[in-house]
Design an enzyme around this catalytic site. Sequence first.
Site, PDB file in Angstrom:
ATOM      1  CG  LEU A  60      -2.018  -1.103   1.228  1.00  0.00           C
ATOM      2  CD1 LEU A  60      -2.799  -1.052   2.532  1.00  0.00           C
ATOM      3  CD2 LEU A  60      -2.972  -0.961   0.043  1.00  0.00           C
ATOM      4  CG  PHE A  82      -6.997  -4.542  10.578  1.00  0.00           C
ATOM      5  CD1 PHE A  82      -7.221  -4.345  11.928  1.00  0.00           C
ATOM      6  CD2 PHE A  82      -8.004  -5.121   9.817  1.00  0.00           C
ATOM      7  CE1 PHE A  82      -8.418  -4.726  12.511  1.00  0.00           C
ATOM      8  CE2 PHE A  82      -9.209  -5.500  10.389  1.00  0.00           C
ATOM      9  CZ  PHE A  82      -9.412  -5.296  11.740  1.00  0.00           C
ATOM     10  CE  LYS A  86       1.474  -6.804  15.529  1.00  0.00           C
ATOM     11  NZ  LYS A  86       0.487  -7.738  15.983  1.00  0.00           N
ATOM     12  CB  SER A 126      -3.546   2.114  19.768  1.00  0.00           C
ATOM     13  OG  SER A 126      -2.887   1.754  20.946  1.00  0.00           O
ATOM     14  CB  THR A 128      -0.724   3.817  22.337  1.00  0.00           C
ATOM     15  OG1 THR A 128       0.543   4.329  22.713  1.00  0.00           O
ATOM     16  CG2 THR A 128      -1.001   4.159  20.903  1.00  0.00           C
ATOM     17  CE1 TYR A 151       1.276   0.831  16.360  1.00  0.00           C
ATOM     18  CE2 TYR A 151       1.279   1.366  18.694  1.00  0.00           C
ATOM     19  CZ  TYR A 151       0.665   0.794  17.605  1.00  0.00           C
ATOM     20  OH  TYR A 151      -0.554   0.184  17.754  1.00  0.00           O
ATOM     21  CE  LYS A 155      -2.021   2.084  14.939  1.00  0.00           C
ATOM     22  NZ  LYS A 155      -2.631   1.551  13.698  1.00  0.00           N
TER      23      LYS A 155
HETATM   24  N1  UFG Z   1       5.388  -7.252  29.999  1.00  0.00           N
HETATM   25  C1  UFG Z   1       6.257  -7.973  30.809  1.00  0.00           C
HETATM   26  N2  UFG Z   1       7.113  -8.822  30.202  1.00  0.00           N
HETATM   27  C2  UFG Z   1       7.178  -8.994  28.850  1.00  0.00           C
HETATM   28  C3  UFG Z   1       6.284  -8.261  28.045  1.00  0.00           C
HETATM   29  C4  UFG Z   1       5.407  -7.395  28.653  1.00  0.00           C
HETATM   30  O1  UFG Z   1       6.249  -7.843  32.030  1.00  0.00           O
HETATM   31  O2  UFG Z   1       8.006  -9.774  28.379  1.00  0.00           O
HETATM   32  C5  UFG Z   1       4.427  -6.354  30.641  1.00  0.00           C
HETATM   33  C6  UFG Z   1       4.603  -4.910  30.211  1.00  0.00           C
HETATM   34  O3  UFG Z   1       5.577  -4.278  31.003  1.00  0.00           O
HETATM   35  C7  UFG Z   1       3.198  -4.375  30.416  1.00  0.00           C
HETATM   36  C8  UFG Z   1       2.302  -5.574  30.122  1.00  0.00           C
HETATM   37  O4  UFG Z   1       3.139  -6.712  30.236  1.00  0.00           O
HETATM   38  O5  UFG Z   1       3.032  -4.016  31.738  1.00  0.00           O
HETATM   39  C9  UFG Z   1       1.692  -5.545  28.744  1.00  0.00           C
HETATM   40  O6  UFG Z   1       2.723  -5.363  27.806  1.00  0.00           O
HETATM   41  P1  UFG Z   1       2.504  -5.597  26.236  1.00  0.00           P
HETATM   42  O7  UFG Z   1       3.812  -5.331  25.558  1.00  0.00           O
HETATM   43  O8  UFG Z   1       1.859  -6.906  26.005  1.00  0.00           O
HETATM   44  O9  UFG Z   1       1.431  -4.501  25.869  1.00  0.00           O
HETATM   45  P2  UFG Z   1       1.510  -2.916  26.003  1.00  0.00           P
HETATM   46  O10 UFG Z   1       0.449  -2.523  26.955  1.00  0.00           O
HETATM   47  O11 UFG Z   1       2.867  -2.408  26.226  1.00  0.00           O
HETATM   48  O12 UFG Z   1       1.163  -2.569  24.503  1.00  0.00           O
HETATM   49  C10 UFG Z   1       0.006  -1.986  24.154  1.00  0.00           C
HETATM   50  C11 UFG Z   1      -0.316  -2.324  22.695  1.00  0.00           C
HETATM   51  C12 UFG Z   1       0.604  -1.610  21.763  1.00  0.00           C
HETATM   52  C13 UFG Z   1       0.686  -0.151  22.138  1.00  0.00           C
HETATM   53  C14 UFG Z   1       1.135  -0.004  23.554  1.00  0.00           C
HETATM   54  C15 UFG Z   1       1.290   1.443  23.945  1.00  0.00           C
HETATM   55  O13 UFG Z   1      -0.226  -3.712  22.479  1.00  0.00           O
HETATM   56  O14 UFG Z   1       0.109  -1.715  20.454  1.00  0.00           O
HETATM   57  O15 UFG Z   1       0.179  -0.609  24.375  1.00  0.00           O
HETATM   58  O16 UFG Z   1       1.816   1.559  25.212  1.00  0.00           O
HETATM   59  F1  UFG Z   1       1.558   0.514  21.378  1.00  0.00           F
END
Ligand code: UFG
Length: 340
Positions: A60, A82, A86, A126, A128, A151, A155
Amino acid sequence: MKKILVTGGLGFIGSHTVVELQNEGFEVVIIDDLSNSSETVLEGITSITNKKPIFEKIDLKIKSSVEDFFKAHNDISGVIHFAASKAVGESVENPLLYYENNLNTLIYMLKEVLDLQESNFIFSSSCTVYGQADTMPITESAPVKPAESPYGNTKQIGEEIIVDTCKVNSNLNAIALRYFNPIGAHPSANIGELPIGVPQNLVPYITQTGAGLRDCLSVFGDDYPTSDGTCVRDYIHVVDLAKAHVIALQRLLNRKNDSNFETFNVGTGVGSTVLEVINAFEKVSNSSLNYKFAPRRKGDVVSAYANTTRANTVLGWKANSSLEDAMQSAWKWEQKIRNL
Ligand code: UFG
């Protein structure tokens, strides 16, 4: 039968949405560049729905390719967009890649959507955009805070591009869905999340650790001001999230929208700590997970969970699955793809 374009339709949320669209009788055309997905996902979708969606491998970012696609498909009634990059960390390393991938493509799509008979557009946004919101749960009217990463900025800017375009094009009807944390897999385990390399997100890291691909999960931070010291998020089953897209699309197709740009939080409304997610995994897998506490991860907010009143009452959608349901499906999927 209405024809719906799903860009990024072979990705995690996209593929589950294609299933729900086909279940509701829509004809689906998928565009995907396969940069973070696999054509085998088509088989998974087909096995669940008994219907193979049309698939076109298109980049795209190439404007002429987008134009050519719409010349051949001028009968599309709605677009669910979508397709985007990300990975938060990658976006910090390579911001221009993210601005190009996520914003140029959005602009090219919108230009074409404006020329359709039915200009209906659903955008993947998101939670975010809220950053660390001042009050929990987060409503749609909470202020958009400066983004923590390129990222996140794509958004925010993406939403602004759509808002500005809607202001001067009354024929364009758009909904931005602000996702909280999508997890899980289709209950059939025929489609699910396929992270490339070491997972950055919590749940695939947990299931890969459970499956023996990773030694130990690092829990980032144990001294946050939460019930057990770990961060709080709103984990939503990807099938519930997929259904929200179909309902949002139907709202636009049936002209039920109150204005030509609307936003909805898509979450469960329930905040869970990292340790609660681990506990849910241990329960559904009947095993104990190897994890250790590690320093906080840069950019993590303490807490983010949705006020879902708007989605529940205005959109008429509600998450049905619990955290355990979602973890169960994620574990079933992981076991299947690892032949466990
Ligand atoms: N976490 C861990 N260990 C890991 C991975 C994550 O402890 O190996 C914790 C993170 O610190 C956080 C929680 O798990 O507290 C969730 O983390 P994720 O990475 O699964 O998700 P996020 O909340 O960071 O990500 C989400 C969306 C993204 C967006 C982001 C913005 O999935 O698309 O929020 O902050 F960009």
